[in-house]
Design an enzyme around this catalytic site. Structure first.
Site, PDB file in Angstrom:
ATOM      1  N   HIS A 226     -39.670  16.803 -36.729  1.00  0.00           N
ATOM      2  CA  HIS A 226     -41.083  16.554 -36.452  1.00  0.00           C
ATOM      3  C   HIS A 226     -41.987  16.967 -37.614  1.00  0.00           C
ATOM      4  CE1 HIS A 226     -44.450  14.969 -34.513  1.00  0.00           C
ATOM      5  NE2 HIS A 226     -45.083  16.056 -34.874  1.00  0.00           N
ATOM      6  N   TYR A 230     -45.272  15.426 -40.847  1.00  0.00           N
ATOM      7  CA  TYR A 230     -46.493  15.978 -41.454  1.00  0.00           C
ATOM      8  C   TYR A 230     -46.311  16.222 -42.949  1.00  0.00           C
ATOM      9  CZ  TYR A 230     -47.877  16.101 -36.665  1.00  0.00           C
ATOM     10  OH  TYR A 230     -48.151  15.717 -35.391  1.00  0.00           O
ATOM     11  N   HIS A 377     -44.520   2.681 -33.208  1.00  0.00           N
ATOM     12  CA  HIS A 377     -45.350   3.862 -33.502  1.00  0.00           C
ATOM     13  C   HIS A 377     -45.168   4.316 -34.952  1.00  0.00           C
ATOM     14  CE1 HIS A 377     -46.767   8.014 -33.475  1.00  0.00           C
ATOM     15  NE2 HIS A 377     -45.534   8.457 -33.663  1.00  0.00           N
ATOM     16  N   PHE A 378     -43.906   4.448 -35.372  1.00  0.00           N
ATOM     17  CA  PHE A 378     -43.782   5.078 -36.695  1.00  0.00           C
ATOM     18  C   PHE A 378     -44.055   4.119 -37.848  1.00  0.00           C
ATOM     19  CE2 PHE A 378     -39.000   4.915 -35.868  1.00  0.00           C
ATOM     20  CZ  PHE A 378     -38.656   4.036 -36.900  1.00  0.00           C
ATOM     21  N   HIS A 379     -44.076   2.825 -37.563  1.00  0.00           N
ATOM     22  CA  HIS A 379     -44.527   1.935 -38.638  1.00  0.00           C
ATOM     23  C   HIS A 379     -46.050   2.020 -38.805  1.00  0.00           C
ATOM     24  CE1 HIS A 379     -40.439   0.361 -38.740  1.00  0.00           C
ATOM     25  NE2 HIS A 379     -40.757  -0.101 -39.936  1.00  0.00           N
ATOM     26  N   ARG A 440     -34.577   0.311 -28.964  1.00  0.00           N
ATOM     27  CA  ARG A 440     -34.658   0.416 -30.418  1.00  0.00           C
ATOM     28  C   ARG A 440     -33.242   0.455 -30.981  1.00  0.00           C
ATOM     29  NH1 ARG A 440     -36.111   6.718 -32.180  1.00  0.00           N
ATOM     30  NH2 ARG A 440     -35.853   5.821 -34.252  1.00  0.00           N
ATOM     31  N   ARG A 441     -33.110   0.328 -32.293  1.00  0.00           N
ATOM     32  CA  ARG A 441     -31.823   0.466 -32.990  1.00  0.00           C
ATOM     33  C   ARG A 441     -30.740  -0.417 -32.379  1.00  0.00           C
ATOM     34  NH1 ARG A 441     -31.715   7.054 -34.039  1.00  0.00           N
ATOM     35  NH2 ARG A 441     -32.701   6.846 -36.051  1.00  0.00           N
TER      36      ARG A 441
HETATM   37 FE1  HAS Z   1     -44.906  10.547 -34.141  1.00  0.00          FE
HETATM   38  C1  HAS Z   1     -41.817   9.816 -32.794  1.00  0.00           C
HETATM   39  C2  HAS Z   1     -45.805  12.152 -31.267  1.00  0.00           C
HETATM   40  C3  HAS Z   1     -47.920  11.456 -35.565  1.00  0.00           C
HETATM   41  C4  HAS Z   1     -43.734   9.579 -37.220  1.00  0.00           C
HETATM   42  N1  HAS Z   1     -43.131   9.813 -34.849  1.00  0.00           N
HETATM   43  C5  HAS Z   1     -41.987   9.572 -34.136  1.00  0.00           C
HETATM   44  C6  HAS Z   1     -40.973   9.058 -35.000  1.00  0.00           C
HETATM   45  C7  HAS Z   1     -41.509   9.030 -36.277  1.00  0.00           C
HETATM   46  C8  HAS Z   1     -42.870   9.502 -36.163  1.00  0.00           C
HETATM   47  C9  HAS Z   1     -40.813   8.621 -37.550  1.00  0.00           C
HETATM   48  O1  HAS Z   1     -44.442  13.238 -28.779  1.00  0.00           O
HETATM   49  C10 HAS Z   1     -39.585   8.584 -34.579  1.00  0.00           C
HETATM   50  C11 HAS Z   1     -38.533   9.632 -34.723  1.00  0.00           C
HETATM   51  C12 HAS Z   1     -37.197   9.055 -34.338  1.00  0.00           C
HETATM   52  O2  HAS Z   1     -36.612   8.355 -35.171  1.00  0.00           O
HETATM   53  O3  HAS Z   1     -36.778   9.260 -33.201  1.00  0.00           O
HETATM   54  N2  HAS Z   1     -46.566  11.559 -33.508  1.00  0.00           N
HETATM   55  C13 HAS Z   1     -46.740  12.104 -32.288  1.00  0.00           C
HETATM   56  C14 HAS Z   1     -48.075  12.687 -32.198  1.00  0.00           C
HETATM   57  C15 HAS Z   1     -48.670  12.481 -33.420  1.00  0.00           C
HETATM   58  C16 HAS Z   1     -47.713  11.793 -34.243  1.00  0.00           C
HETATM   59  C17 HAS Z   1     -48.689  13.374 -31.029  1.00  0.00           C
HETATM   60  N3  HAS Z   1     -45.689  10.510 -36.018  1.00  0.00           N
HETATM   61  C18 HAS Z   1     -46.929  10.941 -36.381  1.00  0.00           C
HETATM   62  C19 HAS Z   1     -47.100  10.793 -37.802  1.00  0.00           C
HETATM   63  C20 HAS Z   1     -45.910  10.259 -38.275  1.00  0.00           C
HETATM   64  C21 HAS Z   1     -45.044  10.092 -37.137  1.00  0.00           C
HETATM   65  C22 HAS Z   1     -48.334  11.203 -38.566  1.00  0.00           C
HETATM   66  C23 HAS Z   1     -45.502   9.918 -39.648  1.00  0.00           C
HETATM   67  C24 HAS Z   1     -46.221  10.091 -40.721  1.00  0.00           C
HETATM   68  N4  HAS Z   1     -43.993  10.895 -32.360  1.00  0.00           N
HETATM   69  C25 HAS Z   1     -44.515  11.613 -31.340  1.00  0.00           C
HETATM   70  C26 HAS Z   1     -43.510  11.749 -30.282  1.00  0.00           C
HETATM   71  C27 HAS Z   1     -42.368  11.082 -30.709  1.00  0.00           C
HETATM   72  C28 HAS Z   1     -42.708  10.561 -32.024  1.00  0.00           C
HETATM   73  C29 HAS Z   1     -43.635  12.451 -28.996  1.00  0.00           C
HETATM   74  C30 HAS Z   1     -41.038  10.958 -29.963  1.00  0.00           C
HETATM   75  C31 HAS Z   1     -40.913   9.618 -29.338  1.00  0.00           C
HETATM   76  C32 HAS Z   1     -39.539   9.437 -28.732  1.00  0.00           C
HETATM   77  O4  HAS Z   1     -39.433   9.566 -27.518  1.00  0.00           O
HETATM   78  O5  HAS Z   1     -38.566   9.190 -29.455  1.00  0.00           O
HETATM   79  C33 HAS Z   1     -50.065  12.997 -33.806  1.00  0.00           C
HETATM   80  O6  HAS Z   1     -49.957  13.872 -34.891  1.00  0.00           O
HETATM   81  C34 HAS Z   1     -51.007  11.879 -34.124  1.00  0.00           C
HETATM   82  C35 HAS Z   1     -52.425  12.391 -34.333  1.00  0.00           C
HETATM   83  C36 HAS Z   1     -53.228  11.394 -35.097  1.00  0.00           C
HETATM   84  C37 HAS Z   1     -54.335  10.810 -34.676  1.00  0.00           C
HETATM   85  C38 HAS Z   1     -55.039   9.780 -35.534  1.00  0.00           C
HETATM   86  C39 HAS Z   1     -56.291  10.312 -36.210  1.00  0.00           C
HETATM   87  C40 HAS Z   1     -56.848   9.253 -37.089  1.00  0.00           C
HETATM   88  C41 HAS Z   1     -57.112   9.389 -38.407  1.00  0.00           C
HETATM   89  C42 HAS Z   1     -57.555   8.190 -39.172  1.00  0.00           C
HETATM   90  C43 HAS Z   1     -58.846   8.374 -39.888  1.00  0.00           C
HETATM   91  C44 HAS Z   1     -59.272   7.064 -40.445  1.00  0.00           C
HETATM   92  C45 HAS Z   1     -59.638   6.846 -41.730  1.00  0.00           C
HETATM   93  C46 HAS Z   1     -59.953   5.470 -42.177  1.00  0.00           C
HETATM   94  C47 HAS Z   1     -59.733   7.886 -42.740  1.00  0.00           C
HETATM   95  C48 HAS Z   1     -54.895  11.083 -33.353  1.00  0.00           C
HETATM   96  C49 HAS Z   1     -56.973  10.683 -39.121  1.00  0.00           C
HETATM   97  C50 HAS Z   1     -61.345   5.117 -41.900  1.00  0.00           C
HETATM   98  C51 HAS Z   1     -61.543   3.746 -42.391  1.00  0.00           C
HETATM   99  C52 HAS Z   1     -62.662   3.089 -42.197  1.00  0.00           C
HETATM  100  C53 HAS Z   1     -62.793   1.697 -42.716  1.00  0.00           C
HETATM  101  C54 HAS Z   1     -63.786   3.677 -41.479  1.00  0.00           C
END
Ligand code: HAS
Length: 550
Positions: A226, A230, A377-379, A440-441
């Site tokens: 996990h 980050y 999700h992860f893409h 998946r997979r």
């Molecule tokens: Fe995730 C599974 C929960 C974030 C990657 N995640 C995965 C897997 C990957 C991955 C690779 O709770 C699959 C693993 C596998 O192979 O089995 N993930 C979360 C949660 C967050 C989260 C709560 N994940 C990420 C990030 C990843 C990533 C970041 C990669 C970089 N994830 C899970 C969970 C699983 C999971 C379960 C397990 C699923 C399962 O059952 O297998 C949080 O950290 C997300 C919080 C983020 C936000 C977004 C905030 C928005 C922002 C954008 C600002 C915009 C801007 C642009 C700057 C709430 C900061 C503005 C532009 C304008 C034009 C105005």
């Protein structure tokens, strides 16, 4: 406030450039398999035509995951953080040879792991769960990549410590502080896979022990797995905080909030791996509940980042003449491909992040786990927010280290928009078909049980994946042609290091103190993982013999 005119030496630029070279080289191979998998889902299986070289869907999927998710990221990140530390502190690395040893250790590890991968001796996917058993060289190679990245991290710590000694009472520059926090978090996080590989997988693959304990291995893996996400994300945030504001002609809205977000990631990134193990029978429900709560806590620093970065963008857009509720969006410099890539990555991340929150809910996870929703999700996270930010960074970093202008801004825009458009189609279809139950997979094109209602979505997976392929290859060819072109115009590029609106010296002192944050991190880790690790280790049963399923 410092104006920071420091420039990297030619040797340092070359060193950073080597990192980018290996990162993009890995991406260029890993990305080849994306359209193969996506097209396979839509019913066009090209793998049989590649049989003499690539044996199966699973070999392709493993190469895709390892090279894109582990190698492209780790090599790029260590190079980018080296640059950010040097530029932020306005000094070269204190022991450049130490950093070089770290880097070449990573390269040796990459080659060592690549051999069994290419020979189809390690098609165990990027999570390498036992009892699937890879050739020992795969585990050794991964270990060397991690150890190399640690050594590079030590080089950064020495440099940072030397600066702190020479500058008592001065607030650490944000770019360097964020980089070092990222590295410390990574070193704590990777203890999980280090123990997994050294005590189980490596001796087992060498025949020194007869079996493994798959449950304990999964716990070790997700201890690292996990926070790994980050480790990918924080360098993108670093760019949004420390470089993007200058690129849009503004200043960082709040230096304090940015620092606070990095400290919270140090504190909260690691102790929540059980949210990947909600369905594991060997982890008691209470621990899953605790990790669920901590998962929702790590949502906070991302929301702080969304607020700070969007506020920065809005102020810059208004200063450029943008009016009304959303008029400022139009006046941002969308003609700069580096900015566009990062903005598009950020937009996709809103959706990826919300999907993450759905994953984190135990009840919802029971529906989503192991379905196509998860790669959807992860893409949107690692392949969008992270990869598009890294693309955006390379649009200035490659000219900076090579001294040559990008040979075509237009190609960079094409790369950005193709990747973005393909991703919208692909990830939406993956989320929907996952909700409908698609695993998946799994090579779905070959499955005899596909219900009619999946077909349209699987077709969109194929279309989206193919568009993404054209996007990423436009990007790769653009960088390669820029780096090797003799005709490219000379570039006089500066690192776009941003200033904050607030003088960093006015940032509260507790946001520049290591000890309380480190102590808090260790204590939380012990509370969240200690009893479970003790329980699982004391009940270890190395009775899974392992084998090949490919
Ligand atoms: Fe995730 C599974 C929960 C974030 C990657 N995640 C995965 C897997 C990957 C991955 C690779 O709770 C699959 C693993 C596998 O192979 O089995 N993930 C979360 C949660 C967050 C989260 C709560 N994940 C990420 C990030 C990843 C990533 C970041 C990669 C970089 N994830 C899970 C969970 C699983 C999971 C379960 C397990 C699923 C399962 O059952 O297998 C949080 O950290 C997300 C919080 C983020 C936000 C977004 C905030 C928005 C922002 C954008 C600002 C915009 C801007 C642009 C700057 C709430 C900061 C503005 C532009 C304008 C034009 C105005």
């Amino acid at each position: 406030m410092s104006t920071n005119t420091y420039e990297l030496s030619a040797a340092e630029k070359k060193f950073v450039g080597w990192h980018v070279f290996f990162a993009v080289a890995a991406l260029s191979v890993g990305a080849l398999f994306g359209p193969l998998q996506a097209l396979e889902h839509s019913g066009l299986d090209l793998y049989p035509y590649l049989k003499p070289v690539f044996k199966s869907y699973y070999q392709g999927l493993t190469l895709h995951g390892v090279l894109n998710a582990l190698v492209w990221t780790t090599f790029f990140i260590t190079g980018f953080l080296t640059l950010a530390v040097s530029k932020g502190l306005e000094r070269p690395m204190k022991y450049p040879k130490l950093n070089a040893v770290g880097f070449w250790t990573m390269v040796v590890g990459l080659v060592t792991a690549a051999i069994p991968l290419l020979l189809d001796e390690a098609s165990v996917l990027y999570t390498f769960y036992p009892p699937m058993k890879a050739n020992w060289a795969f585990y050794l190679g991964l270990t060397l990549v991690v150890v190399g990245s640690w050594i590079e991290g030590y080089g950064m710590y020495y440099t940072f410590a030397a600066w702190r000694k020479e500058n008592p009472g001065v607030r650490s520059p944000l770019a360097a502080l964020g980089s070092v926090i990222t590295m410390v978090m990574w070193q704590i996080a990777t203890l999980g896979v280090a123990v997994e590989i050294l005590t189980m997988l490596l001796p087992w693959s060498l025949g020194l022990i007869e079996g493994t304990d798959p449950q304990l291995a999964r716990t070790y893996f997700w201890f690292t797995g996990h926070p790994l996400v980050y480790f990918w994300l924080l360098p993108a945030y670093l760019s949004w905080y420390s470089f993007l504001p200058k690129q849009v002609g503004g200043k960082l809205f709040s230096d304090s909030l940015a620092r606070f977000a990095f400290w919270l990631f140090l504190l909260l990134s690691v102790p929540l791996g059980f949210h990947h193990q909600y369905v594991d029978p060997g982890v008691p429900a209470g621990w899953k509940f605790l990790h669920a709560i901590l998962t929702y806590s790590v949502f906070l620093p991302s929301m702080m980042t969304a607020f700070t970065v969007v506020a920065t963008l809005e102020k810059a857009g208004r200063a450029r003449g943008g009016k009304g509720l959303f008029g400022w969006l139009r006046t941002l410099p969308w003609n700069n491909p580096s900015v566009t890539a990062q903005l598009l990555g950020g937009i996709l991340f809103f959706f990826g992040g919300i999907g993450g929150l759905a994953n984190a809910s135990y009840n919802v996870n029971l529906v989503l786990h192991n379905t196509a929703w998860v790669p959807g999700h992860f893409h949107l996270t690692v392949a969008s927010a992270v990869t598009m930010s890294f693309m955006g960074i390379t649009y200035w970093l490659v000219p900076y280290v090579t001294g040559k202008k990008l040979i075509s801004d237009k190609a960079a825009h094409w790369a950005n928009w193709l990747w973005f458009t393909g991703m919208v189609i692909f990830s939406n279809a993956m989320h929907v078909v996952g909700l409908l139950g698609a695993p998946r997979r799994t090579p779905l094109g070959l499955a005899p049980y596909i219900p009619e209602e999946w077909s349209g979505h699987l077709l969109r997976v194929g279309i989206g994946g193919t568009i993404m392929f054209f996007g990423i290859y436009t990007y790769i060819i653009l960088l390669a042609r820029t780096a090797w072109s003799k005709k490219a115009e000379a570039a006089d590029v500066e690192i776009p290091l941003a200033q904050a609106e607030q003088d960093p010296q006015n940032t509260p002192e507790w946001l520049d103190k290591w000890v309380p944050w480190l102590v808090g991190t260790v204590v939380l880790l012990i509370v969240a993982y200690g009893p479970q690790l003790i329980d699982q280790i004391s009940n270890i049963s190395l009775n899974a013999p392992g084998g090949r399923v490919w």
